[in-house]
Scaffold this motif. Structure first.
Motif, PDB file in Angstrom:
ATOM      1  N   ASP A 114     -13.854   1.135 -13.388  1.00 57.51           N
ATOM      2  CA  ASP A 114     -12.503   1.540 -13.771  1.00 57.51           C
ATOM      3  C   ASP A 114     -11.581   1.162 -12.613  1.00 57.51           C
ATOM      4  N   LEU A 115     -10.603   0.317 -12.898  1.00 56.35           N
ATOM      5  CA  LEU A 115      -9.700  -0.140 -11.841  1.00 56.35           C
ATOM      6  C   LEU A 115      -8.335   0.533 -11.915  1.00 56.35           C
ATOM      7  N   SER A 116      -8.162   1.425 -12.879  1.00 63.13           N
ATOM      8  CA  SER A 116      -6.861   2.057 -13.075  1.00 63.13           C
ATOM      9  C   SER A 116      -6.434   2.832 -11.829  1.00 63.13           C
ATOM     10  N   VAL A 117      -5.141   3.110 -11.753  1.00 60.74           N
ATOM     11  CA  VAL A 117      -4.585   3.779 -10.580  1.00 60.74           C
ATOM     12  C   VAL A 117      -5.336   5.079 -10.274  1.00 60.74           C
ATOM     13  N   SER A 118      -5.649   5.817 -11.341  1.00 58.05           N
ATOM     14  CA  SER A 118      -6.290   7.117 -11.151  1.00 58.05           C
ATOM     15  C   SER A 118      -7.668   6.986 -10.514  1.00 58.05           C
ATOM     16  N   ALA A 119      -8.272   5.780 -10.623  1.00 56.32           N
ATOM     17  CA  ALA A 119      -9.624   5.596 -10.078  1.00 56.32           C
ATOM     18  C   ALA A 119      -9.609   4.930  -8.706  1.00 56.32           C
ATOM     19  N   GLN A 120      -8.405   4.727  -8.150  1.00 55.39           N
ATOM     20  CA  GLN A 120      -8.345   4.019  -6.867  1.00 55.39           C
ATOM     21  C   GLN A 120      -8.525   4.943  -5.676  1.00 55.39           C
ATOM     22  N   LYS A 121      -8.808   6.220  -5.950  1.00 57.02           N
ATOM     23  CA  LYS A 121      -9.006   7.147  -4.843  1.00 57.02           C
ATOM     24  C   LYS A 121     -10.328   7.871  -5.020  1.00 57.02           C
ATOM     25  N   PRO A 122     -11.040   8.226  -3.983  1.00 61.69           N
ATOM     26  CA  PRO A 122     -10.715   7.941  -2.577  1.00 61.69           C
ATOM     27  C   PRO A 122     -10.828   6.457  -2.252  1.00 61.69           C
ATOM     28  N   LYS A 123     -10.059   6.057  -1.269  1.00 58.38           N
ATOM     29  CA  LYS A 123      -9.885   4.651  -0.986  1.00 58.38           C
ATOM     30  C   LYS A 123     -11.196   3.957  -0.602  1.00 58.38           C
ATOM     31  N   LYS A 124     -11.998   4.682   0.147  1.00 60.69           N
ATOM     32  CA  LYS A 124     -13.221   4.068   0.652  1.00 60.69           C
ATOM     33  C   LYS A 124     -14.187   3.749  -0.491  1.00 60.69           C
ATOM     34  N   ALA A 125     -14.314   4.709  -1.398  1.00 59.07           N
ATOM     35  CA  ALA A 125     -15.215   4.511  -2.533  1.00 59.07           C
ATOM     36  C   ALA A 125     -14.697   3.380  -3.414  1.00 59.07           C
ATOM     37  N   TYR A 126     -13.382   3.331  -3.561  1.00 62.05           N
ATOM     38  CA  TYR A 126     -12.767   2.271  -4.372  1.00 62.05           C
ATOM     39  C   TYR A 126     -13.090   0.910  -3.780  1.00 62.05           C
ATOM     40  N   LYS A 127     -12.974   0.818  -2.451  1.00 68.39           N
ATOM     41  CA  LYS A 127     -13.247  -0.461  -1.788  1.00 68.39           C
ATOM     42  C   LYS A 127     -14.698  -0.883  -1.996  1.00 68.39           C
ATOM     43  N   GLU A 128     -15.595   0.095  -1.900  1.00 66.13           N
ATOM     44  CA  GLU A 128     -17.006  -0.223  -2.104  1.00 66.13           C
ATOM     45  C   GLU A 128     -17.233  -0.748  -3.510  1.00 66.13           C
ATOM     46  N   ARG A 129     -16.570  -0.084  -4.471  1.00 62.52           N
ATOM     47  CA  ARG A 129     -16.754  -0.509  -5.859  1.00 62.52           C
ATOM     48  C   ARG A 129     -16.157  -1.895  -6.093  1.00 62.52           C
ATOM     49  N   LEU A 130     -15.030  -2.159  -5.410  1.00 65.97           N
ATOM     50  CA  LEU A 130     -14.430  -3.494  -5.528  1.00 65.97           C
ATOM     51  C   LEU A 130     -15.408  -4.565  -5.073  1.00 65.97           C
ATOM     52  N   LYS A 131     -16.119  -4.247  -4.001  1.00 61.38           N
ATOM     53  CA  LYS A 131     -17.081  -5.205  -3.473  1.00 61.38           C
ATOM     54  C   LYS A 131     -18.170  -5.496  -4.508  1.00 61.38           C
ATOM     55  N   LEU A 132     -18.652  -4.436  -5.150  1.00 64.40           N
ATOM     56  CA  LEU A 132     -19.657  -4.601  -6.198  1.00 64.40           C
ATOM     57  C   LEU A 132     -19.101  -5.435  -7.349  1.00 64.40           C
ATOM     58  N   LEU A 133     -17.834  -5.110  -7.706  1.00 63.18           N
ATOM     59  CA  LEU A 133     -17.208  -5.786  -8.834  1.00 63.18           C
ATOM     60  C   LEU A 133     -17.060  -7.280  -8.561  1.00 63.18           C
ATOM     61  N   ARG A 134     -16.660  -7.601  -7.323  1.00 67.02           N
ATOM     62  CA  ARG A 134     -16.418  -9.013  -7.001  1.00 67.02           C
ATOM     63  C   ARG A 134     -17.701  -9.837  -7.038  1.00 67.02           C
ATOM     64  N   ARG A 135     -18.830  -9.174  -6.925  1.00 72.13           N
ATOM     65  CA  ARG A 135     -20.100  -9.875  -7.077  1.00 72.13           C
ATOM     66  C   ARG A 135     -20.354 -10.215  -8.526  1.00 72.13           C
ATOM     67  N   LYS A 136     -19.852  -9.350  -9.395  1.00 68.84           N
ATOM     68  CA  LYS A 136     -20.156  -9.533 -10.821  1.00 68.84           C
ATOM     69  C   LYS A 136     -19.117 -10.366 -11.542  1.00 68.84           C
ATOM     70  N   VAL A 137     -17.889 -10.367 -11.012  1.00 70.44           N
ATOM     71  CA  VAL A 137     -16.836 -11.164 -11.629  1.00 70.44           C
ATOM     72  C   VAL A 137     -16.437 -12.256 -10.647  1.00 70.44           C
ATOM     73  N   GLY A 138     -16.855 -13.486 -10.935  1.00 70.39           N
ATOM     74  CA  GLY A 138     -16.506 -14.611 -10.060  1.00 70.39           C
ATOM     75  C   GLY A 138     -15.140 -15.142 -10.426  1.00 70.39           C
ATOM     76  N   MET A 139     -14.407 -15.603  -9.421  1.00 68.40           N
ATOM     77  CA  MET A 139     -13.046 -16.053  -9.680  1.00 68.40           C
ATOM     78  C   MET A 139     -12.852 -17.443  -9.091  1.00 68.40           C
ATOM     79  N   VAL A 140     -12.500 -18.390  -9.945  1.00 68.08           N
ATOM     80  CA  VAL A 140     -12.214 -19.746  -9.470  1.00 68.08           C
ATOM     81  C   VAL A 140     -10.729 -19.988  -9.647  1.00 68.08           C
TER      82      VAL A 140
END
Ligand code: ATP
Ligand code: MG
Lengths: 269, 292
Positions: B70-96
């Protein structure tokens, strides 16, 4: 994002100040810089900051963008302020507390106001003058130097190209940062050294692309037979008008007022 | 992973005088297994939208979920956990990104492709790493032994782009998002790259999302399409329905694919063909129609 930085950005509006001749604005900027150093007491600064406020309103630029621009130099201002407080010496100081004297405090405030006014005046010029007009103005003012074979035109060209390329490179840097972030690059954690190293995957492509752009621009100029030695005319001619006359007279009045204040009220420094 | 966007909005340079609303409430769903096309006029917000898909642009308002993320604003906190999840997400969604070759930086092709692995999986090293890089380079049709020690800057444009794509594929993402992948390539290079994506779809990659200005490319490869206009997905539908509505496409400044043009021309002379806008199928239909 990097491209959010407004330092040195033109603010499009239609105002008295925007419509002035860039050369006159440059000369008046020099006049105001001198004025800021002529000021000897706080009343003088009252006048200077009053003029600043007046010009900002006249130029229809938001005061916030002016204040934001100061944030770029706020570090320097604080730094000199602190240095001045501790190292300013007078003959018979009045101690306020600890080693802080009234004189040092006054002097530091004075210097900070001076620096800030300098930044504000230059920023006002930046906000109200397009980079092209600015370089045209500088070129025109430096023309007399051609007599001693100073490459005025080339200098102006280099300046305008550099100014033009700053926003392009900023947005390109933004894009590359995004692309590397998508591959897991982390620019925000670790110590300074680690962070500097993390910037390599951004700086290298950026460097390469600026070389590429420079080459392309050079080719484009060559293919249109650009040569700086030939006599060229301008597409936009700078022309001084009634506004510039009014501005010069206004500045002269302010100058006189500040000098009178210096003489009658006396100096702080 | 299913991608669901509801009322997604985004404004560039929000707090300045230069603010510009790029997304104006995007509603769309991309299903797992889709070869999803995003089309629309220049400046309609396509790139801005896809940059949301792995959190490169944080959601500002509205809802966005990518699979379990969930990337919605309400799920962006706490910041640290959000960042960790972003890292996981970026592994699964490749961007060219568009012109991905401009992001190459390393001394050798090998190093460049390995960059993502080194960031996400620092524990992978040596032979294991080499194997991953080899696989990725072979997926994009490059000879590992030929290119691995070359500088990425001495390759041709098309080869550079393949290396850049390999640098994303090496992470074995589930979803691959590409912004105008064939822009600036010659016709052969275009076809090769699209064939490559096609072969990856359903095998290595579950879902592919492409932004494209080339309608032939979209009609030939995608199963579903979103039409963007002024920061809104004005229509999200199957290829068949999108290209059947000619007036709608013209209204939003879009071209027709060649197959749709042929279909329209035939209709004008009284031959109505039902087609899925793939060139081979259309030829077959016309041939049958002609015989029948
Ligand atoms: N970094 C930025 N800063 C400010 N405005 C931007 C930025 N990037 C895009 N925009 C603006 O946002 C809007 C949407 O841009 P976007 O790049 O998403 O369009 P697009 O559909 O990808 O166009 P194209 O087909 O040309 O790539 C445009 O009006 C653009 O001017
Ligand atoms: Mg785009």
């Amino acid at each position: 994002m990097l491209s959010d930085i407004t330092f040195g950005q033109y603010y499009p509006a239609s105002s008295f100040v925007h419509k002035m001749d860039a050369r006159i604005k440059l000369l008046l900027l020099i006049a105001y810089i001198v004025l800021v150093f002529v000021v000897k007491n706080f009343y003088g600064f009252l006048v200077v900051y009053g003029v600043l406020l007046f010009l900002t309103l006249l130029a229809k630029v938001p005061i916030t963008s002016l204040i934001k621009s100061a944030s770029a130099v706020v570090f320097i201002i604080i730094f000199t302020f602190i240095l001045n407080i501790f190292f300013y010496k007078t003959n018979n100081p009045t101690y306020l507390f600890w080693i802080i004297t009234k004189e040092a405090l006054e002097f530091s405030t004075f210097m900070a106001l001076r620096l800030l006014a300098l930044v504000f005046f230059s920023m006002l010029l930046n906000l109200t003058t397009t980079p092209v007009a600015l370089t045209d103005g500088i070129e025109s003012l430096l023309k007399p130097l051609k007599v001693i074979k100073f490459p005025v035109h080339e200098l102006a060209l280099v300046m305008s190209i550099a100014l033009r390329f700053i926003p392009i490179l900023m947005s390109e840097a933004d894009r590359i940062i995004m692309a590397q972030k998508a591959r897991g690059a982390d620019f925000e954690s670790g110590n300074l050294l680690k962070r500097a190293k993390a910037m390599l995957p951004v700086l290298i492509p950026l460097l390469i692309s600026s070389f590429r752009r420079a080459e392309e621009l050079g080719d484009a100029m060559d293919s249109r037979c650009y040569s700086s030695s030939s006599k060229r005319t301008k597409f936009r001619k700078l022309k001084a008008g009634w506004r510039d006359l009014v501005a010069v007279i206004f500045t002269a009045i302010i100058f006189t007022a500040v000098i009178l204040l210096n003489n009658y009220v006396g100096g702080l420094v | 992973m299913q991608i669901i966007s509801k009322g997604l909005k985004f404004t560039y340079n929000k707090k300045t005088e230069f603010k510009r609303q790029a997304l104006n409430g995007v509603d769309l769903t991309i299903n797992e297994g889709d070869f999803f096309g995003i089309i629309g006029q220049t400046g309609s917000g396509k790139s801005t939208f896809i940059e949301h898909l792995n959190g490169l642009i944080p959601v500002e308002s509205g809802e966005l979920t990518i699979g379990e993320f969930d990337l919605s604003v309400s799920a962006q906190k706490p910041k640290k956990a959000y960042k960790e999840r972003l890292k996981l997400l970026r592994r699964k969604v490749g961007m060219v990104f568009q012109y991905p070759e401009y992001q190459l930086f390393a001394e050798t092709v090998f190093e460049d492709v390995a960059f993502g692995i080194k960031n996400f999986f620092p524990e992978i090293e040596g032979e294991q790493l080499a194997l991953k890089v080899k696989n990725a380079l072979e997926l994009v049709g490059l000879n590992y032994y030929e290119v691995k020690d070359k500088s990425p800057f001495e390759l041709s444009g098309g080869q550079k782009r393949r290396v850049a794509i390999a640098g994303v594929l090496v992470l074995e993402p589930e979803v691959l998002v590409l912004d105008e992948p064939v822009a600036g390539l010659d016709p052969v290079g275009k076809r090769n790259l699209m064939e490559l994506l096609h072969s990856l779809h359903g095998t290595v990659l579950k879902t592919i999302v492409i932004v494209s200005h080339d309608m032939d490319e979209v009609s030939e490869n995608c199963n579903r399409v979103a039409v963007f206009s002024d920061g809104v997905a004005v229509k999200v539908d199957t290829i068949e329905n999108i290209f059947a509505d000619v007036d709608f496409l013209v209204k939003h400044g879009l071209e027709l694919p060649l197959t749709a043009k042929i279909k329209e021309d035939l209709k004008a002379v009284g031959v109505d063909i039902i087609t899925d806008y793939k060139i081979d199928n259309l030829i077959e239909k016309i041939y049958k129609n002609y015989k029948g």
